[in-house]
Design a protein around this motif. Structure first.
Motif, PDB file in Angstrom:
ATOM      1  N   ALA A  33       0.833  -1.208   0.000  1.00  0.00           N
ATOM      2  CA  ALA A  33       0.000   0.000   0.000  1.00  0.00           C
ATOM      3  C   ALA A  33       0.865   1.254   0.000  1.00  0.00           C
ATOM      4  CB  ALA A  33      -0.930  -0.011   1.217  1.00  0.00           C
ATOM      5  N   GLY A  34       1.929   1.259   0.788  1.00  0.00           N
ATOM      6  CA  GLY A  34       2.815   2.418   0.847  1.00  0.00           C
ATOM      7  C   GLY A  34       3.522   2.682  -0.464  1.00  0.00           C
ATOM      8  N   ALA A  35       3.898   1.634  -1.172  1.00  0.00           N
ATOM      9  CA  ALA A  35       4.554   1.804  -2.473  1.00  0.00           C
ATOM     10  C   ALA A  35       3.602   2.440  -3.478  1.00  0.00           C
ATOM     11  CB  ALA A  35       5.043   0.455  -2.985  1.00  0.00           C
ATOM     12  N   GLN A  36       2.355   2.008  -3.467  1.00  0.00           N
ATOM     13  CA  GLN A  36       1.373   2.587  -4.390  1.00  0.00           C
ATOM     14  C   GLN A  36       1.111   4.050  -4.059  1.00  0.00           C
ATOM     15  OE1 GLN A  36       0.464   0.815  -7.053  1.00  0.00           O
ATOM     16  NE2 GLN A  36       1.792  -0.738  -6.181  1.00  0.00           N
ATOM     17  N   LEU A  37       0.934   4.347  -2.778  1.00  0.00           N
ATOM     18  CA  LEU A  37       0.687   5.723  -2.351  1.00  0.00           C
ATOM     19  C   LEU A  37       1.897   6.599  -2.641  1.00  0.00           C
ATOM     20  CD1 LEU A  37      -1.226   7.699  -0.925  1.00  0.00           C
ATOM     21  CD2 LEU A  37      -0.183   7.001   1.231  1.00  0.00           C
ATOM     22  N   GLY A  38       3.092   6.087  -2.391  1.00  0.00           N
ATOM     23  CA  GLY A  38       4.313   6.843  -2.663  1.00  0.00           C
ATOM     24  C   GLY A  38       4.484   7.157  -4.138  1.00  0.00           C
ATOM     25  N   ALA A  39       4.176   6.190  -4.985  1.00  0.00           N
ATOM     26  CA  ALA A  39       4.268   6.418  -6.432  1.00  0.00           C
ATOM     27  C   ALA A  39       3.267   7.479  -6.874  1.00  0.00           C
ATOM     28  CB  ALA A  39       4.030   5.116  -7.179  1.00  0.00           C
ATOM     29  N   LEU A  40       2.090   7.458  -6.304  1.00  0.00           N
ATOM     30  CA  LEU A  40       1.068   8.461  -6.649  1.00  0.00           C
ATOM     31  C   LEU A  40       1.484   9.847  -6.181  1.00  0.00           C
ATOM     32  CD1 LEU A  40      -1.854   9.046  -7.689  1.00  0.00           C
ATOM     33  CD2 LEU A  40      -2.590   8.703  -5.327  1.00  0.00           C
ATOM     34  N   LEU A  41       1.944   9.933  -4.932  1.00  0.00           N
ATOM     35  CA  LEU A  41       2.314  11.236  -4.380  1.00  0.00           C
ATOM     36  C   LEU A  41       3.591  11.802  -4.979  1.00  0.00           C
ATOM     37  CD1 LEU A  41       1.474  10.759  -0.595  1.00  0.00           C
ATOM     38  CD2 LEU A  41       0.199  12.061  -2.303  1.00  0.00           C
ATOM     39  N   SER A  42       4.475  10.952  -5.476  1.00  0.00           N
ATOM     40  CA  SER A  42       5.748  11.437  -6.022  1.00  0.00           C
ATOM     41  C   SER A  42       5.547  12.310  -7.253  1.00  0.00           C
ATOM     42  CB  SER A  42       6.671  10.265  -6.354  1.00  0.00           C
ATOM     43  OG  SER A  42       6.180   9.538  -7.465  1.00  0.00           O
ATOM     44  N   HIS A  43       4.433  12.134  -7.929  1.00  0.00           N
ATOM     45  CA  HIS A  43       4.138  12.965  -9.095  1.00  0.00           C
ATOM     46  C   HIS A  43       3.496  14.290  -8.696  1.00  0.00           C
ATOM     47  CE1 HIS A  43       5.220   9.839 -11.889  1.00  0.00           C
ATOM     48  NE2 HIS A  43       4.449   8.985 -11.237  1.00  0.00           N
ATOM     49  N   LYS A  44       2.963  14.372  -7.484  1.00  0.00           N
ATOM     50  CA  LYS A  44       2.233  15.559  -7.056  1.00  0.00           C
ATOM     51  C   LYS A  44       3.022  16.440  -6.095  1.00  0.00           C
ATOM     52  CE  LYS A  44      -2.148  13.303  -7.747  1.00  0.00           C
ATOM     53  NZ  LYS A  44      -3.536  13.246  -7.409  1.00  0.00           N
ATOM     54  N   ILE A  45       4.100  15.911  -5.504  1.00  0.00           N
ATOM     55  CA  ILE A  45       4.873  16.648  -4.516  1.00  0.00           C
ATOM     56  C   ILE A  45       6.248  16.949  -5.110  1.00  0.00           C
ATOM     57  CG2 ILE A  45       5.896  16.539  -2.216  1.00  0.00           C
ATOM     58  CD1 ILE A  45       3.669  14.658  -1.408  1.00  0.00           C
ATOM     59  N   LYS A  46       6.750  18.148  -4.821  1.00  0.00           N
ATOM     60  CA  LYS A  46       8.063  18.540  -5.338  1.00  0.00           C
ATOM     61  C   LYS A  46       9.158  17.706  -4.686  1.00  0.00           C
ATOM     62  CE  LYS A  46       6.603  23.214  -6.289  1.00  0.00           C
ATOM     63  NZ  LYS A  46       6.772  24.633  -6.019  1.00  0.00           N
ATOM     64  N   GLY A  47      10.245  17.523  -5.420  1.00  0.00           N
ATOM     65  CA  GLY A  47      11.349  16.672  -4.989  1.00  0.00           C
ATOM     66  C   GLY A  47      11.965  17.100  -3.671  1.00  0.00           C
ATOM     67  N   ALA A  53      10.905  15.384   3.918  1.00  0.00           N
ATOM     68  CA  ALA A  53      10.078  14.439   4.664  1.00  0.00           C
ATOM     69  C   ALA A  53      10.870  13.177   5.007  1.00  0.00           C
ATOM     70  CB  ALA A  53       8.830  14.078   3.856  1.00  0.00           C
ATOM     71  N   LEU A  54      11.663  12.682   4.058  1.00  0.00           N
ATOM     72  CA  LEU A  54      12.493  11.508   4.325  1.00  0.00           C
ATOM     73  C   LEU A  54      13.547  11.806   5.382  1.00  0.00           C
ATOM     74  CD1 LEU A  54      12.968  10.114   0.714  1.00  0.00           C
ATOM     75  CD2 LEU A  54      11.634   9.097   2.561  1.00  0.00           C
ATOM     76  N   ALA A  55      14.131  13.013   5.342  1.00  0.00           N
ATOM     77  CA  ALA A  55      15.116  13.405   6.347  1.00  0.00           C
ATOM     78  C   ALA A  55      14.476  13.477   7.732  1.00  0.00           C
ATOM     79  CB  ALA A  55      15.749  14.739   5.973  1.00  0.00           C
ATOM     80  N   ALA A  56      13.261  14.007   7.810  1.00  0.00           N
ATOM     81  CA  ALA A  56      12.558  14.081   9.092  1.00  0.00           C
ATOM     82  C   ALA A  56      12.257  12.683   9.635  1.00  0.00           C
ATOM     83  CB  ALA A  56      11.258  14.882   8.938  1.00  0.00           C
ATOM     84  N   CYS A  57      11.822  11.787   8.760  1.00  0.00           N
ATOM     85  CA  CYS A  57      11.552  10.406   9.191  1.00  0.00           C
ATOM     86  C   CYS A  57      12.820   9.718   9.654  1.00  0.00           C
ATOM     87  CB  CYS A  57      10.909   9.614   8.055  1.00  0.00           C
ATOM     88  SG  CYS A  57       9.240  10.143   7.658  1.00  0.00           S
ATOM     89  N   LEU A  58      13.919   9.955   8.951  1.00  0.00           N
ATOM     90  CA  LEU A  58      15.197   9.374   9.341  1.00  0.00           C
ATOM     91  C   LEU A  58      15.646   9.916  10.693  1.00  0.00           C
ATOM     92  CD1 LEU A  58      17.494   7.500   8.536  1.00  0.00           C
ATOM     93  CD2 LEU A  58      18.549   9.428   7.356  1.00  0.00           C
ATOM     94  N   ALA A  59      15.427  11.189  10.943  1.00  0.00           N
ATOM     95  CA  ALA A  59      15.771  11.781  12.232  1.00  0.00           C
ATOM     96  C   ALA A  59      14.943  11.157  13.356  1.00  0.00           C
ATOM     97  CB  ALA A  59      15.569  13.292  12.197  1.00  0.00           C
ATOM     98  N   ILE A  60      13.664  10.948  13.102  1.00  0.00           N
ATOM     99  CA  ILE A  60      12.793  10.325  14.111  1.00  0.00           C
ATOM    100  C   ILE A  60      13.267   8.915  14.426  1.00  0.00           C
ATOM    101  CG2 ILE A  60      10.452   9.443  14.508  1.00  0.00           C
ATOM    102  CD1 ILE A  60       9.458  11.916  12.904  1.00  0.00           C
ATOM    103  N   VAL A  61      13.602   8.153  13.387  1.00  0.00           N
ATOM    104  CA  VAL A  61      14.110   6.795  13.605  1.00  0.00           C
ATOM    105  C   VAL A  61      15.413   6.836  14.394  1.00  0.00           C
ATOM    106  CG1 VAL A  61      15.058   4.764  12.433  1.00  0.00           C
ATOM    107  CG2 VAL A  61      12.949   5.808  11.608  1.00  0.00           C
TER     108      VAL A  61
END
Length: 70
Positions: A33-47, A53-61
């Protein structure tokens, strides 16, 4: 790598435990489910927003790992 890991765990009998099997199935469903949602959002959100967002998630981890080590 993941295929070898799954085969190794099947041979070792790790997936015979119902708790582990539920966890593996739940993680698999979330990954699909996450892969499908990520593929959809990657076209709508700027790089750069995705990278932030990935950096923030990595910091939380990282913080969770740090606190679990203490």
């Amino acid at each position: 790598m993941s295929t070898v890991s799954v085969i190794t765990n099947i041979i070792k009998g790790t997936y015979n435990d119902p708790y582990v099997l539920r966890m593996v199935l739940g993680l698999s469903a979330g990954a699909v489910a996450g892969a499908q949602l990520g593929a959809l959002l990657s076209h709508k959100i700027k790089g750069h927003s995705i990278i932030r967002a990935l950096a923030a998630c990595l910091a939380i981890v990282g913080v969770r790992i740090l606190f679990s080590a203490l």
